[in-house]
Design a protein around this motif. Sequence first.
Motif, PDB file in Angstrom:
ATOM      1  N   GLY A 261       0.850  -1.241   0.125  1.00  0.00           N
ATOM      2  CA  GLY A 261       0.146  -0.118  -0.036  1.00  0.00           C
ATOM      3  C   GLY A 261       0.883   1.423   0.036  1.00  0.00           C
ATOM      4  O   GLY A 261       2.025   1.120   0.344  1.00  0.00           O
ATOM      5  N   CYS A 262       0.233   2.286  -0.290  1.00  0.00           N
ATOM      6  CA  CYS A 262       1.048   3.692  -0.386  1.00  0.00           C
ATOM      7  C   CYS A 262      -0.172   4.802   0.060  1.00  0.00           C
ATOM      8  O   CYS A 262      -1.510   4.508  -0.206  1.00  0.00           O
ATOM      9  CB  CYS A 262       1.839   3.851  -1.710  1.00  0.00           C
ATOM     10  SG  CYS A 262       0.822   4.314  -3.009  1.00  0.00           S
ATOM     11  N   ILE A 263       0.507   5.763   0.463  1.00  0.00           N
ATOM     12  CA  ILE A 263      -0.670   7.104   0.658  1.00  0.00           C
ATOM     13  C   ILE A 263      -0.705   7.891  -0.634  1.00  0.00           C
ATOM     14  O   ILE A 263       0.610   8.391  -1.066  1.00  0.00           O
ATOM     15  CB  ILE A 263      -0.299   7.916   1.777  1.00  0.00           C
ATOM     16  CG1 ILE A 263       0.068   6.789   3.053  1.00  0.00           C
ATOM     17  CG2 ILE A 263      -1.068   8.875   2.093  1.00  0.00           C
ATOM     18  CD1 ILE A 263      -1.195   6.406   3.610  1.00  0.00           C
ATOM     19  N   SER A 264      -1.687   8.025  -0.964  1.00  0.00           N
ATOM     20  CA  SER A 264      -1.883   9.260  -2.318  1.00  0.00           C
ATOM     21  C   SER A 264      -3.117  10.022  -1.738  1.00  0.00           C
ATOM     22  O   SER A 264      -4.227   9.405  -1.678  1.00  0.00           O
ATOM     23  CB  SER A 264      -2.085   8.388  -3.570  1.00  0.00           C
ATOM     24  OG  SER A 264      -2.077   9.282  -4.618  1.00  0.00           O
ATOM     25  N   GLY A 265      -3.053  11.163  -2.148  1.00  0.00           N
ATOM     26  CA  GLY A 265      -4.214  12.197  -1.812  1.00  0.00           C
ATOM     27  C   GLY A 265      -4.827  12.013  -0.538  1.00  0.00           C
ATOM     28  O   GLY A 265      -5.904  12.018  -0.122  1.00  0.00           O
ATOM     29  N   GLY A 266      -3.827  11.619   0.690  1.00  0.00           N
ATOM     30  CA  GLY A 266      -4.174  11.367   1.870  1.00  0.00           C
ATOM     31  C   GLY A 266      -4.976  10.068   2.106  1.00  0.00           C
ATOM     32  O   GLY A 266      -5.629   9.681   3.349  1.00  0.00           O
ATOM     33  N   LYS A 267      -5.173   9.217   1.063  1.00  0.00           N
ATOM     34  CA  LYS A 267      -5.950   7.794   1.345  1.00  0.00           C
ATOM     35  C   LYS A 267      -4.769   6.814   0.960  1.00  0.00           C
ATOM     36  O   LYS A 267      -3.975   7.025   0.113  1.00  0.00           O
ATOM     37  CB  LYS A 267      -7.076   7.890   0.240  1.00  0.00           C
ATOM     38  CG  LYS A 267      -8.139   8.606   0.714  1.00  0.00           C
ATOM     39  CD  LYS A 267      -9.353   8.330  -0.212  1.00  0.00           C
ATOM     40  CE  LYS A 267     -10.438   9.140   0.281  1.00  0.00           C
ATOM     41  NZ  LYS A 267     -10.877   9.895  -1.151  1.00  0.00           N
TER      42      LYS A 267
END
Length: 318
Positions: free
Chosen positions: A193-199
């Motif tokens: 997983g990764c964080i993108s746009g706070g999600k």
Amino acid sequence: MYSRITGTGSYLPEKILTNLDLERIVDTSDEWIRTRTGITQRHIAAEDQVASDLALYACQNAMLAAGVTGKDIDLIIVATTTPDMIFPSTACILQNKLGIENCPAFDVQAVCSGFVYALATADMFVSSGKYRNALVVGTEIYSKILDWSDRNTCVLFGDGAGAVVLSRSDRPGILSTHLHASGSYSNILSAPGCISGGKVQGTPYISMEGNAVFKFAVKVLEEVVHEAVAENNLQSTDIDWLIPHQANIRIIQSTAKKLGLPMKKVVVAVDKHGNTSAASIPLALDIAVRDGRIQPDQLILMEGVGGGFTWGAVLLRW
Ligand code: UT7
């Protein structure tokens, strides 16, 4: 100038999850887990505990054992795959909790080899004379990155922390460190997983091809333990204690066998802790120091392997 471990400490969360408890959560059995991994139970952190909380207790114990206070610590390195937050680093959060001001503090991310990587890094700073007393910590809360419906992974891991104080010394100490990595194996063990746009994008949970990881671990651990012994012109039978990463008793037995070491010279904690990733080696070390197995002048070999893939070893004289 050398570095040597002058104090050890560890911490395990209160809650224990047994194999029988797991039988009620996923389609598994105590028999399968014990025979395939050697694990009987693992500790699970409280909902509101974070990695720096576990590390705090482990560090306090290690500092007490070393006879140092926060004023004496001039470097903090934390190995963790389960940091408190994206940033600041868990090392900075820990520094504040310890009440230590103005020493360098940073995290190392090498998954289950994290402690070996962190100890090797601290050794460079301490044995070069740059710093006098380093806190080197492995702390993990894997229970938060497990998919509790995936029996392939959720039965394997546990939470905990272990720490050492690594101090400047005029006698060794750490004899040699051996670090390796091969990014081409990143796909067989990851939390993609990764964080993108706070999600969170993708899955934040561990995914593992257990069998492929097992085979890789057995192969590279054999190579790195022989590398460490050979570089010091020693025989593997000179080793008094093998302190391996605690992932699976069968991997540990295989490494011991290839070194020609009987299991009575191996510190085993995987049965009670499960795989605590970067915390597993300092946790096992602390147990063997406190129960009196490890004695002055003994030769100790630590080894670890983990996601990345990363692997390594540290050979030291106690
Ligand atoms: O810290 C470094 C990272 N991790 C490791 O070092 C772990 C390395 N890998 C291992 O320890 C082992 O590969 C495992 C313990 C994960 C698995 O043991 P294995 O002997 O390699 O088993 P397997 O993956 O070949 O699976 C055997 C069977 C499969 O069923 P089928 O396909 O033969 O019908 C699995 O579905 O066991 C099944 N299985 C389970 N059964 C009951 C997998 N997990 C479980 C489970 N309970 N929890």
